[in-house]
Design an enzyme around this catalytic site. Structure first.
Site, PDB file in Angstrom:
ATOM      1  N   HIS A 222       0.798  -1.230   0.000  1.00 40.27           N
ATOM      2  CA  HIS A 222       0.000   0.000   0.000  1.00 40.27           C
ATOM      3  C   HIS A 222       0.831   1.281   0.000  1.00 40.27           C
ATOM      4  O   HIS A 222       0.286   2.373   0.065  1.00 40.27           O
ATOM      5  CB  HIS A 222      -0.970   0.025   1.192  1.00 40.27           C
ATOM      6  CG  HIS A 222      -0.287   0.158   2.520  1.00 40.27           C
ATOM      7  ND1 HIS A 222       0.156  -0.918   3.232  1.00 40.27           N
ATOM      8  CD2 HIS A 222       0.040   1.250   3.261  1.00 40.27           C
ATOM      9  CE1 HIS A 222       0.723  -0.509   4.362  1.00 40.27           C
ATOM     10  NE2 HIS A 222       0.669   0.810   4.399  1.00 40.27           N
TER      11      HIS A 222
HETATM   12  C1  UD1 Z   1      -2.144   5.354   5.866  1.00 41.11           C
HETATM   13  C2  UD1 Z   1      -0.857   5.902   6.446  1.00 41.11           C
HETATM   14  C3  UD1 Z   1       0.258   4.875   6.268  1.00 41.11           C
HETATM   15  C4  UD1 Z   1      -0.139   3.555   6.850  1.00 41.11           C
HETATM   16  C5  UD1 Z   1      -1.475   3.107   6.304  1.00 41.11           C
HETATM   17  C6  UD1 Z   1      -1.895   1.879   7.051  1.00 41.11           C
HETATM   18  C7  UD1 Z   1      -0.494   8.347   6.310  1.00 41.11           C
HETATM   19  C8  UD1 Z   1       0.219   9.420   5.599  1.00 41.11           C
HETATM   20  N1  UD1 Z   1      -0.423   7.130   5.742  1.00 41.11           N
HETATM   21  O1  UD1 Z   1      -1.957   5.181   4.482  1.00 41.11           O
HETATM   22  O2  UD1 Z   1       1.421   5.321   6.925  1.00 41.11           O
HETATM   23  O3  UD1 Z   1       0.856   2.607   6.551  1.00 41.11           O
HETATM   24  O4  UD1 Z   1      -2.449   4.139   6.513  1.00 41.11           O
HETATM   25  O5  UD1 Z   1      -2.856   1.138   6.384  1.00 41.11           O
HETATM   26  O6  UD1 Z   1      -1.085   8.591   7.327  1.00 41.11           O
HETATM   27  N2  UD1 Z   1      -9.455   4.537   1.950  1.00 41.11           N
HETATM   28  C9  UD1 Z   1     -10.640   3.855   1.964  1.00 41.11           C
HETATM   29  N3  UD1 Z   1     -11.184   3.513   3.176  1.00 41.11           N
HETATM   30  C10 UD1 Z   1     -10.592   3.814   4.351  1.00 41.11           C
HETATM   31  C11 UD1 Z   1      -9.379   4.514   4.321  1.00 41.11           C
HETATM   32  C12 UD1 Z   1      -8.813   4.862   3.113  1.00 41.11           C
HETATM   33  O7  UD1 Z   1     -11.222   3.546   0.923  1.00 41.11           O
HETATM   34  O8  UD1 Z   1     -11.148   3.449   5.414  1.00 41.11           O
HETATM   35  C13 UD1 Z   1      -8.838   4.864   0.642  1.00 41.11           C
HETATM   36  C14 UD1 Z   1      -9.167   6.278   0.177  1.00 41.11           C
HETATM   37  O9  UD1 Z   1      -9.329   6.248  -1.199  1.00 41.11           O
HETATM   38  C15 UD1 Z   1      -7.890   7.039   0.516  1.00 41.11           C
HETATM   39  C16 UD1 Z   1      -6.805   5.972   0.353  1.00 41.11           C
HETATM   40  O10 UD1 Z   1      -7.434   4.760   0.747  1.00 41.11           O
HETATM   41  O11 UD1 Z   1      -7.690   8.127  -0.319  1.00 41.11           O
HETATM   42  C17 UD1 Z   1      -5.586   6.231   1.219  1.00 41.11           C
HETATM   43  O12 UD1 Z   1      -5.920   6.412   2.599  1.00 41.11           O
HETATM   44  P1  UD1 Z   1      -5.000   7.311   3.561  1.00 41.11           P
HETATM   45  O13 UD1 Z   1      -5.493   7.255   4.958  1.00 41.11           O
HETATM   46  O14 UD1 Z   1      -4.786   8.666   2.969  1.00 41.11           O
HETATM   47  O15 UD1 Z   1      -3.592   6.641   3.460  1.00 41.11           O
HETATM   48  P2  UD1 Z   1      -3.187   5.116   3.507  1.00 41.11           P
HETATM   49  O16 UD1 Z   1      -2.632   4.743   2.187  1.00 41.11           O
HETATM   50  O17 UD1 Z   1      -4.302   4.324   4.068  1.00 41.11           O
HETATM   51  N1  UDP Z   2      -3.306  -6.261   9.188  1.00 46.85           N
HETATM   52  C1  UDP Z   2      -4.565  -6.844   9.313  1.00 46.85           C
HETATM   53  N2  UDP Z   2      -5.251  -7.180   8.175  1.00 46.85           N
HETATM   54  C2  UDP Z   2      -4.741  -6.984   6.932  1.00 46.85           C
HETATM   55  C3  UDP Z   2      -3.461  -6.382   6.817  1.00 46.85           C
HETATM   56  C4  UDP Z   2      -2.779  -6.023   7.960  1.00 46.85           C
HETATM   57  O1  UDP Z   2      -5.049  -7.072  10.432  1.00 46.85           O
HETATM   58  O2  UDP Z   2      -5.402  -7.326   5.947  1.00 46.85           O
HETATM   59  C5  UDP Z   2      -2.586  -5.839  10.411  1.00 46.85           C
HETATM   60  C6  UDP Z   2      -1.200  -6.429  10.614  1.00 46.85           C
HETATM   61  O3  UDP Z   2      -1.261  -7.650  11.314  1.00 46.85           O
HETATM   62  C7  UDP Z   2      -0.505  -5.349  11.424  1.00 46.85           C
HETATM   63  C8  UDP Z   2      -1.122  -4.050  10.891  1.00 46.85           C
HETATM   64  O4  UDP Z   2      -2.363  -4.439  10.295  1.00 46.85           O
HETATM   65  O5  UDP Z   2      -0.831  -5.483  12.804  1.00 46.85           O
HETATM   66  C9  UDP Z   2      -0.244  -3.373   9.881  1.00 46.85           C
HETATM   67  O6  UDP Z   2      -0.928  -2.306   9.313  1.00 46.85           O
HETATM   68  P1  UDP Z   2      -0.578  -1.675   7.897  1.00 46.85           P
HETATM   69  O7  UDP Z   2       0.245  -2.606   7.099  1.00 46.85           O
HETATM   70  O8  UDP Z   2      -1.841  -1.171   7.326  1.00 46.85           O
HETATM   71  O9  UDP Z   2       0.238  -0.360   8.287  1.00 46.85           O
HETATM   72  P2  UDP Z   2       1.796  -0.030   8.477  1.00 46.85           P
HETATM   73  O10 UDP Z   2       2.315  -0.899   9.563  1.00 46.85           O
HETATM   74  O11 UDP Z   2       2.456  -0.236   7.162  1.00 46.85           O
HETATM   75  O12 UDP Z   2       1.801   1.407   8.828  1.00 46.85           O
END
Ligand code: UD1
Ligand code: UDP
Length: 367
Positions: free
Chosen positions: A205
């Site tokens: 992601h």
């Molecule tokens: C965010 C964090 C990242 C983290 C990740 C964990 C920041 C800058 N990034 O990235 O560090 O690793 O979360 O998963 O804070 N969206 C949905 N549903 C949701 C949330 C998001 O559809 O519930 C979609 C939206 O289109 C959105 C995109 O995902 O624009 C990205 O979401 P966003 O929270 O901006 O960043 P992540 O890529 O999720």
């Molecule tokens: N995780 C989960 N379901 C998924 C993917 C990840 O429960 O489908 C959990 C994983 O075990 C870990 C956390 O989400 O505890 C990691 O989150 P993510 O990769 O979104 O964020 P990051 O650590 O990269 O910020």
């Protein structure tokens, strides 16, 4: 002591959960939970409240998605109101997401002490939005709770006083240890027609991988080769879904016969897959740590990591986005050539207790 704990995005729940419960168990503290709503889909948010046993948040700010500026600003506007109304003695933020920096910035300007859980991590890659969030949050926090000694060193190299730094260990691992049994009871492996140690688990992601079509294509090409000898399962993040549509990449996945997409999984199902995967291919931060503790080989599809201890001590290896490298390193693992790892110091399930101890000492010192 009234402590506001902030959660917003998926990895926050596993980190903050243990601290929330440890504070709740201690009569000196009154934890107050704020969910910014950065993540809002049921399978990125509510499912973790249920699995981790959180109560409903005291406040849900409902900020949703947006550009960095919009999202950070919306969180700041909403969270500042909470601070005015609730007047906490401290705010705890975790990790490196936009909710982390936004809430820390509100609090510090109101002279409320900020504790940063998972302080000190650095990828030294300022193109990562998380790196900016880490540096800024650490520079304005009063209590820096580090997961590993490299965190202490990074903070001291940035001129932060050692008195503010506390090496407490990894709170995410507290959650993993606490829920190992429920994870074991998950039947996701059967449900997906997989076999223990007979599949590869993917998560992807990071903007550097999925928002850049040339990188995303190189990674998909590697998956195509790997799935010919190993079934692959990919719980897919909504950002990645969006990018597959944007770049019209669905066909590239459709031609893979040994490849399954699933919705983002709940915590127990995900941990079960992680534990029994032959290899995990990921760009997640937290998953590099969890695989190290589970002793499962992890190939990190990035050029750098803010979690070097998972490489020096754990089962993690950086493979970047080069197709051939990803394939070659996966092959090595399939041939049984695994990296032997050890569990880093203080990744033992007791980090939240150490955080409570730090808090007690901090308030004793500051009167
Ligand atoms: C965010 C964090 C990242 C983290 C990740 C964990 C920041 C800058 N990034 O990235 O560090 O690793 O979360 O998963 O804070 N969206 C949905 N549903 C949701 C949330 C998001 O559809 O519930 C979609 C939206 O289109 C959105 C995109 O995902 O624009 C990205 O979401 P966003 O929270 O901006 O960043 P992540 O890529 O999720
Ligand atoms: N995780 C989960 N379901 C998924 C993917 C990840 O429960 O489908 C959990 C994983 O075990 C870990 C956390 O989400 O505890 C990691 O989150 P993510 O990769 O979104 O964020 P990051 O650590 O990269 O910020």
């Amino acid at each position: 002591m009234k402590v506001i704990l902030v959660v917003g995005a998926r990895p926050n729940f596993m980190k903050v959960g243990p601290v929330y419960f440890a504070l709740k168990d201690n009569s000196l503290f009154r934890p107050y939970l704020v969910h910014t709503g950065q993540h809002y889909d049921v399978n990125l948010s509510k499912v973790f409240f249920d699995h981790l046993g959180f109560p409903k948040p005291d406040r849900y700010l409902g900020v949703g998605s947006g550009t960095h500026g919009v999202q950070t600003a919306k969180i700041m506007i909403q969270f500042e109101k909470v601070l005015f109304e609730e007047k906490p003695d401290a705010v705890l933020v975790a990790g490196d997401v936009n909710s982390t920096i936004a809430c820390a910035l509100d609090a510090v300007k109101m002279h409320i002490p900020v504790a940063h859980l998972e302080a000190g991590l650095r990828s030294f890659d300022r193109k990562m939005p998380e790196e900016i969030n880490r540096i800024l949050t650490d520079s304005i926090s009063q209590i820096l709770l580090t997961p590993s000694q490299d965190g202490n060193e990074n903070l001291m190299n940035e001129g932060i006083s050692p008195e503010k730094i506390y090496f407490v260990g990894n709170a995410m691992i507290d959650s993993l240890k606490k829920h190992e049994k429920e994870a074991e009871n998950s039947n996701i492996i059967n449900k997906l027609n997989l076999e223990k140690d007979g599949f590869g688990l993917i998560t992807l992601h990071r903007p550097s991988n999925v928002d850049k079509v040339e990188n995303f294509k190189k990674i998909i090409k590697a998956f195509y080769h790997i799935q010919r000898s190993l079934p692959l399962i990919f719980p897919i993040h909504p950002r990645t879904v969006k990018m597959i549509k944007k770049f019209s990449l669905q066909d590239e996945f459709d031609r893979m016969k040994n490849f399954q997409f699933v919705e983002p999984l709940g915590y127990f199902d995900f941990l079960k897959l992680e534990k029994y995967a032959k290899v995990v291919l990921t760009d997640s931060g937290g998953i590099q740590e969890e695989t190290t503790v589970l002793n499962v080989p992890c190939l990190t599809i990035r050029e750098n990591t803010e979690r070097p201890i998972t490489i020096t001590q754990g089962t993690n290896k950086l493979v970047g986005t080069d197709t051939e490298k990803i394939i070659a390193e996966t092959d090595k693992i399939l041939r049984g050539n695994n990296k032997k790892g050890q569990i880093p110091y203080k990744w033992d399930g007791n980090t939240a207790q150490r955080v409570v101890k730090v808090f007690k000492e901090y308030w004793k010192k500051s009167g």
